[in-house]
Design a protein around this motif. Structure first.
Motif, PDB file in Angstrom:
ATOM      1  N   ARG A  37       1.041  -1.505   0.228  1.00  0.00           N
ATOM      2  CA  ARG A  37       0.029  -0.556   0.554  1.00  0.00           C
ATOM      3  C   ARG A  37       1.057   1.452   0.190  1.00  0.00           C
ATOM      4  O   ARG A  37       0.487   2.517  -0.726  1.00  0.00           O
ATOM      5  N   PHE A  38       1.997   1.491   1.011  1.00  0.00           N
ATOM      6  CA  PHE A  38       3.180   2.482   0.868  1.00  0.00           C
ATOM      7  C   PHE A  38       3.863   2.615  -0.536  1.00  0.00           C
ATOM      8  O   PHE A  38       3.892   3.511  -0.568  1.00  0.00           O
ATOM      9  N   GLN A  41       1.757   4.273  -2.619  1.00  0.00           N
ATOM     10  CA  GLN A  41       1.355   5.076  -2.281  1.00  0.00           C
ATOM     11  C   GLN A  41       2.288   6.792  -2.779  1.00  0.00           C
ATOM     12  O   GLN A  41       2.212   7.893  -2.854  1.00  0.00           O
ATOM     13  N   HIS A  44       2.455   7.423  -6.672  1.00  0.00           N
ATOM     14  CA  HIS A  44       0.982   8.570  -6.777  1.00  0.00           C
ATOM     15  C   HIS A  44       1.810   9.445  -6.520  1.00  0.00           C
ATOM     16  O   HIS A  44       1.051  10.907  -7.303  1.00  0.00           O
ATOM     17  N   THR A  53       5.352  12.719   0.007  1.00  0.00           N
ATOM     18  CA  THR A  53       6.156  11.862  -0.503  1.00  0.00           C
ATOM     19  C   THR A  53       7.498  10.788   0.343  1.00  0.00           C
ATOM     20  O   THR A  53       7.358  10.037   0.577  1.00  0.00           O
ATOM     21  N   TYR A  56       5.508   9.674   3.075  1.00  0.00           N
ATOM     22  CA  TYR A  56       4.702   8.218   3.040  1.00  0.00           C
ATOM     23  C   TYR A  56       6.390   6.971   2.654  1.00  0.00           C
ATOM     24  O   TYR A  56       6.037   5.682   2.921  1.00  0.00           O
ATOM     25  N   HIS A  90      -3.791  -0.762  -4.299  1.00  0.00           N
ATOM     26  CA  HIS A  90      -3.793   1.063  -4.140  1.00  0.00           C
ATOM     27  C   HIS A  90      -3.692   1.256  -4.830  1.00  0.00           C
ATOM     28  O   HIS A  90      -4.114   2.496  -5.096  1.00  0.00           O
ATOM     29  N   LEU A  94      -6.041   5.039  -6.154  1.00  0.00           N
ATOM     30  CA  LEU A  94      -6.013   6.169  -6.080  1.00  0.00           C
ATOM     31  C   LEU A  94      -6.014   7.257  -6.796  1.00  0.00           C
ATOM     32  O   LEU A  94      -6.272   7.685  -7.448  1.00  0.00           O
ATOM     33  N   ARG A 110     -11.078   8.197  -2.537  1.00  0.00           N
ATOM     34  CA  ARG A 110      -9.966   8.742  -1.775  1.00  0.00           C
ATOM     35  C   ARG A 110     -10.373   7.972  -0.438  1.00  0.00           C
ATOM     36  O   ARG A 110     -10.128   7.061   0.823  1.00  0.00           O
ATOM     37  N   ALA A 113      -8.546   4.258   0.590  1.00  0.00           N
ATOM     38  CA  ALA A 113      -7.369   4.426   0.609  1.00  0.00           C
ATOM     39  C   ALA A 113      -7.352   5.020   2.021  1.00  0.00           C
ATOM     40  O   ALA A 113      -5.764   4.231   2.164  1.00  0.00           O
ATOM     41  N   GLU A 114      -7.373   5.811   2.114  1.00  0.00           N
ATOM     42  CA  GLU A 114      -6.726   6.532   2.874  1.00  0.00           C
ATOM     43  C   GLU A 114      -7.351   5.517   4.222  1.00  0.00           C
ATOM     44  O   GLU A 114      -6.637   5.309   5.451  1.00  0.00           O
ATOM     45  N   LEU A 117      -4.931   3.041   4.471  1.00  0.00           N
ATOM     46  CA  LEU A 117      -3.624   3.549   5.060  1.00  0.00           C
ATOM     47  C   LEU A 117      -3.396   3.735   6.254  1.00  0.00           C
ATOM     48  O   LEU A 117      -2.236   3.631   7.327  1.00  0.00           O
TER      49      LEU A 117
END
Length: 127
Positions: A37-38, A41, A44, A53, A56, A90, A94, A110, A113-114, A117
């Motif tokens: 997932r990260f 992230q 993206h 960035t 993450y 993921h 995004l 959104r 996804a949040e 995380l």
């Protein structure tokens, strides 16, 4: 990482090493999913120029360390599968969140996804 966080992480990881193999495999799968997932992230965030960035990337490295600490020498293919699948899912969320035409679907993607995380971050001691 502060010395207190390092100490707490060391205690937690030593406790994990005493878990049965099945529990360690479950933790490895969970951490592998969070790494995926990260990873999505981070990529993206690079794509859209997100200033978060680096944060993450730090979280991705944290979960990668936890994955390495809980991973057995066997089952590497399963862990890689979890990482790739989570990254793919993921990344699609995004993509929908930023580029879909339907505002409702953008909002839902959104939020999901949040939430995913956040679920990963709740596993960390400092969150």
């Amino acid at each position: 990482m502060s010395s207190l966080k390092t100490l707490v992480l060391a205690i937690a990881l030593s406790a994990v090493s005493n878990l049965p193999a099945a529990a360690q495999d479950d933790l490895s799968s969970i951490f592998a999913t969070c790494v995926g997932r990260f990873s999505a992230q981070v990529e993206h965030a690079w794509l859209i120029g997100d200033p978060a960035t680096d944060a993450y990337e730090h979280q991705r490295r944290t979960f990668l360390s936890l994955l390495d600490a809980t991973a057995a020498s066997t089952g590497m293919a399963d862990r890689l599968h979890h990482r790739i699948e989570a990254k793919y899912v993921h990344a699609r969320l995004l993509s929908h969140a930023d580029f879909h035409d339907d505002p409702r679907r953008k909002r839902l993607a959104r939020r999901l996804a949040e939430a995913r995380l956040t679920a990963c971050n709740r596993l960390l001691l400092d969150s």
